[in-house]
Design a protein around this motif. Sequence first.
Motif, PDB file in Angstrom:
ATOM      1  N   GLU A   1     -72.123 -58.095-101.429  1.00  0.00           N
ATOM      2  CA  GLU A   1     -73.524 -57.722-101.219  1.00  0.00           C
ATOM      3  C   GLU A   1     -74.143 -57.133-102.488  1.00  0.00           C
ATOM      4  N   ILE A   2     -73.445 -56.162-103.084  1.00  0.00           N
ATOM      5  CA  ILE A   2     -74.043 -55.471-104.235  1.00  0.00           C
ATOM      6  C   ILE A   2     -74.121 -56.381-105.449  1.00  0.00           C
ATOM      7  N   THR A   3     -73.236 -57.373-105.531  1.00  0.00           N
ATOM      8  CA  THR A   3     -73.311 -58.337-106.632  1.00  0.00           C
ATOM      9  C   THR A   3     -74.645 -59.068-106.607  1.00  0.00           C
ATOM     10  N   ALA A   4     -75.058 -59.504-105.430  1.00  0.00           N
ATOM     11  CA  ALA A   4     -76.336 -60.209-105.296  1.00  0.00           C
ATOM     12  C   ALA A   4     -77.514 -59.282-105.578  1.00  0.00           C
ATOM     13  N   HIS A   5     -77.442 -58.026-105.085  1.00  0.00           N
ATOM     14  CA  HIS A   5     -78.552 -57.094-105.276  1.00  0.00           C
ATOM     15  C   HIS A   5     -78.716 -56.701-106.749  1.00  0.00           C
ATOM     16  N   ILE A   6     -77.619 -56.506-107.451  1.00  0.00           N
ATOM     17  CA  ILE A   6     -77.710 -56.182-108.877  1.00  0.00           C
ATOM     18  C   ILE A   6     -78.338 -57.341-109.641  1.00  0.00           C
ATOM     19  N   SER A   7     -77.933 -58.555-109.291  1.00  0.00           N
ATOM     20  CA  SER A   7     -78.468 -59.737-109.967  1.00  0.00           C
ATOM     21  C   SER A   7     -79.972 -59.886-109.749  1.00  0.00           C
ATOM     22  N   ASN A   8     -80.460 -59.524-108.553  1.00  0.00           N
ATOM     23  CA  ASN A   8     -81.872 -59.742-108.200  1.00  0.00           C
ATOM     24  C   ASN A   8     -82.760 -58.540-108.491  1.00  0.00           C
ATOM     25  N   SER A   9     -82.216 -57.418-108.919  1.00  0.00           N
ATOM     26  CA  SER A   9     -82.997 -56.213-109.170  1.00  0.00           C
ATOM     27  C   SER A   9     -83.296 -56.056-110.653  1.00  0.00           C
ATOM     28  N   ASP A  10     -84.266 -55.176-110.956  1.00  0.00           N
ATOM     29  CA  ASP A  10     -84.655 -54.934-112.343  1.00  0.00           C
ATOM     30  C   ASP A  10     -83.926 -53.743-112.954  1.00  0.00           C
ATOM     31  N   PHE A  11     -83.548 -52.773-112.127  1.00  0.00           N
ATOM     32  CA  PHE A  11     -82.890 -51.561-112.605  1.00  0.00           C
ATOM     33  C   PHE A  11     -81.735 -51.209-111.662  1.00  0.00           C
ATOM     34  N   VAL A  12     -80.850 -50.332-112.147  1.00  0.00           N
ATOM     35  CA  VAL A  12     -79.768 -49.800-111.312  1.00  0.00           C
ATOM     36  C   VAL A  12     -79.722 -48.294-111.498  1.00  0.00           C
ATOM     37  N   ALA A  13     -79.926 -47.550-110.412  1.00  0.00           N
ATOM     38  CA  ALA A  13     -79.846 -46.082-110.460  1.00  0.00           C
ATOM     39  C   ALA A  13     -78.439 -45.645-110.077  1.00  0.00           C
ATOM     40  N   LEU A  14     -77.938 -44.627-110.769  1.00  0.00           N
ATOM     41  CA  LEU A  14     -76.610 -44.090-110.501  1.00  0.00           C
ATOM     42  C   LEU A  14     -76.688 -42.593-110.240  1.00  0.00           C
ATOM     43  N   SER A  15     -75.837 -42.122-109.334  1.00  0.00           N
ATOM     44  CA  SER A  15     -75.736 -40.692-109.054  1.00  0.00           C
ATOM     45  C   SER A  15     -74.296 -40.362-108.690  1.00  0.00           C
TER      46      SER A  15
ATOM     47  N   LEU B   1     -65.795 -38.015-106.681  1.00  0.00           N
ATOM     48  CA  LEU B   1     -65.471 -38.320-105.286  1.00  0.00           C
ATOM     49  C   LEU B   1     -66.452 -39.321-104.677  1.00  0.00           C
ATOM     50  N   GLN B   2     -67.668 -39.353-105.196  1.00  0.00           N
ATOM     51  CA  GLN B   2     -68.662 -40.325-104.725  1.00  0.00           C
ATOM     52  C   GLN B   2     -69.456 -40.833-105.920  1.00  0.00           C
ATOM     53  N   LEU B   3     -69.792 -42.107-105.886  1.00  0.00           N
ATOM     54  CA  LEU B   3     -70.684 -42.669-106.893  1.00  0.00           C
ATOM     55  C   LEU B   3     -71.673 -43.570-106.174  1.00  0.00           C
ATOM     56  N   ALA B   4     -72.927 -43.140-106.161  1.00  0.00           N
ATOM     57  CA  ALA B   4     -73.985 -43.909-105.490  1.00  0.00           C
ATOM     58  C   ALA B   4     -74.609 -44.884-106.485  1.00  0.00           C
ATOM     59  N   VAL B   5     -74.754 -46.127-106.061  1.00  0.00           N
ATOM     60  CA  VAL B   5     -75.328 -47.193-106.890  1.00  0.00           C
ATOM     61  C   VAL B   5     -76.514 -47.771-106.136  1.00  0.00           C
ATOM     62  N   CYS B   6     -77.677 -47.779-106.783  1.00  0.00           N
ATOM     63  CA  CYS B   6     -78.892 -48.250-106.108  1.00  0.00           C
ATOM     64  C   CYS B   6     -79.627 -49.259-106.991  1.00  0.00           C
ATOM     65  N   PRO B   7     -79.344 -50.568-106.830  1.00  0.00           N
ATOM     66  CA  PRO B   7     -80.166 -51.573-107.514  1.00  0.00           C
ATOM     67  C   PRO B   7     -81.593 -51.526-106.952  1.00  0.00           C
ATOM     68  N   PHE B   8     -82.597 -51.526-107.827  1.00  0.00           N
ATOM     69  CA  PHE B   8     -83.973 -51.449-107.323  1.00  0.00           C
ATOM     70  C   PHE B   8     -84.931 -52.182-108.255  1.00  0.00           C
TER      71      PHE B   8
END
Length: 596
Positions: free
Chosen positions: A30-44, A81-88
């Motif tokens: 799922e995230i592979t497709a979203h990263i490919s189709n998004s302009d930015f990736v936010a990390l936290s 312990l957690q890494l949030a990835v948000c393609p947007f």
Amino acid sequence: MSQRRFLCNGNGRWPIKQVTKSNFTDSLNEITAHISNSDFVALSLQTTGSHSSTWHRILPFDTSETAYLKAKYAAQKFQILQLAVCPFSVRASNKLTAHPFNFHLFQRDELNIGTPCYSFSCQPSYLSSMAREDFDFNLCIYDGISYLSRAQESAAKHQILNPVSTAYVAQSHSSRSVADNVFVERIKSRIAHWISACKRAHMKDDDALVNSLRKLILGGDEYGSRPSFKIDVCSERQVQLVFEMVKSRYENVVPLIISAKGGGAQSVRVVLTSSKEDRDLLEKDLKSMEEEQSKRIRGFREVVDLISTSQKPVVVHNSLNDFTFIHSKFVSPLPPTMDEFKSSLHTVFRDIRDINDLVKEVGPLNKYSNLPAALSYLKRNFFASVEIEMPQKASAEEHKNHGHNAVRISELFAKLCVILKPTPETQHHNLENPLLKPYSNAFNLGSTEQTDDISIWTQNPKQISIYNLVFLWGFRSNTSAGKLKAMLRKSHDVLSEDDVFDVRLVDKNCAVVVFWKNGLSEWFLEAIGYGDGLRELAAEGLMAAGYDAYIKVCKSEILGADLAASFAEFDRASRDHVEESEVCWNSELMINFDDL
């Protein structure tokens, strides 16, 4: 699936997909497709800590080098312990489309090879905060996704018994020795005899006992349903010779490396295929097996590599802190200097945007250090409406407050872009856009490597040389900065003048003194060191050190509970080192056990 609009209020929650080891494979697709189709990736990141005491934080008087050394120390000490990835993506209609994922991580030795061998610290305040947000520590430990860094993976591959590797990097060509020729001819004869026997056995309908005896005599075996033959080797050179000979002479024979547990090649297995099509099928299966094994080794780092390969701009809230952790855990051990770190990181992440750099352009917003406060300030003072849409659905469990900062970073970035007017939908490959380029890879810090000037106080833009700073300790506990300044002014006529110096406490046992006139810091250090003119202060146990000593403490990673203790420990370690280096060897004092 139709898109839905989500707002986060006091009781609301964004649908963040929570990813553990159980659903990692599906989520990766799922995230592979979203990263490919998004302009930015936010990390936290959610770590087990970032600083153990007040002075471990990055302070206004830190240069970029000392700030990096502190961040490096924290990244080596604490764990993610957690890494949030948000393609947007953000469109011209101020619509933010986000696809947030929150990955639960826990590094473990799943391959049973002793890698990684690690330990990490936990800061109680961080764990308490996570517990208040219903963080499931059992889920993290038992079902968290493991991973290896690129450096750890490279080391691990040499330790794994891997019978499917067909790759061999040939060394530089050199003339064969007599021993090489003898080895090649012997192996060539054995393989030819083995292939001939395999073909004869295929044409004959012998019973099981005869076939077993034939395999025993020839030393053959089976690889799946295909005949195979193992060749013992004594060196990498012999591996090279076997591969060169087999690939040049036998079209339907596939050589495989069997790795030794301690690294290197233990033997070479040759597999006989029935045709060119059968050989291609075998090589395809082997390649698939190698890829599956590599994915298992990489674990969560597969996501990091996806982001790196996409070359999409990565948006974070604190680039230095976040990427020292990311580099340490997923790339390789952190290098000793800031310049080396930035150079190494740039090979993995081409474009990093720190929203703290954008925040500086909005004026008073730079005093809001946390995301909710910054978003609240923008809402009150600017008209920057951003509609958030999240196409994905989430269960009730996935509405918990885990990974929401990645969405907040996306929202704040979009709002700042609306206010500052750089077009956020600039394509990720167009990194030369003059409006966005100043915010790329800036690493928000108070000073740069090209100057020794720093901003002493957070809200004061005045710059001063680091050599005008003196660190002071040894004063009585609970002494305020004002009392300490008054005591210094009474100690000498030079210090009694107005606007000569200022004092701030770093922690309860150490202060930093800022001299506004050049040369006074050198005078002060010499005067207090020899007791000249400041005899009373020195007699009371007051000690001082310049900024060079502070840099050395940070480099030595002697980061004690307070800065005063760290200065004292570093001074003691330095003196011990000098004393050890001054020990002279006297051969006359050597005991000869033969004479006893």
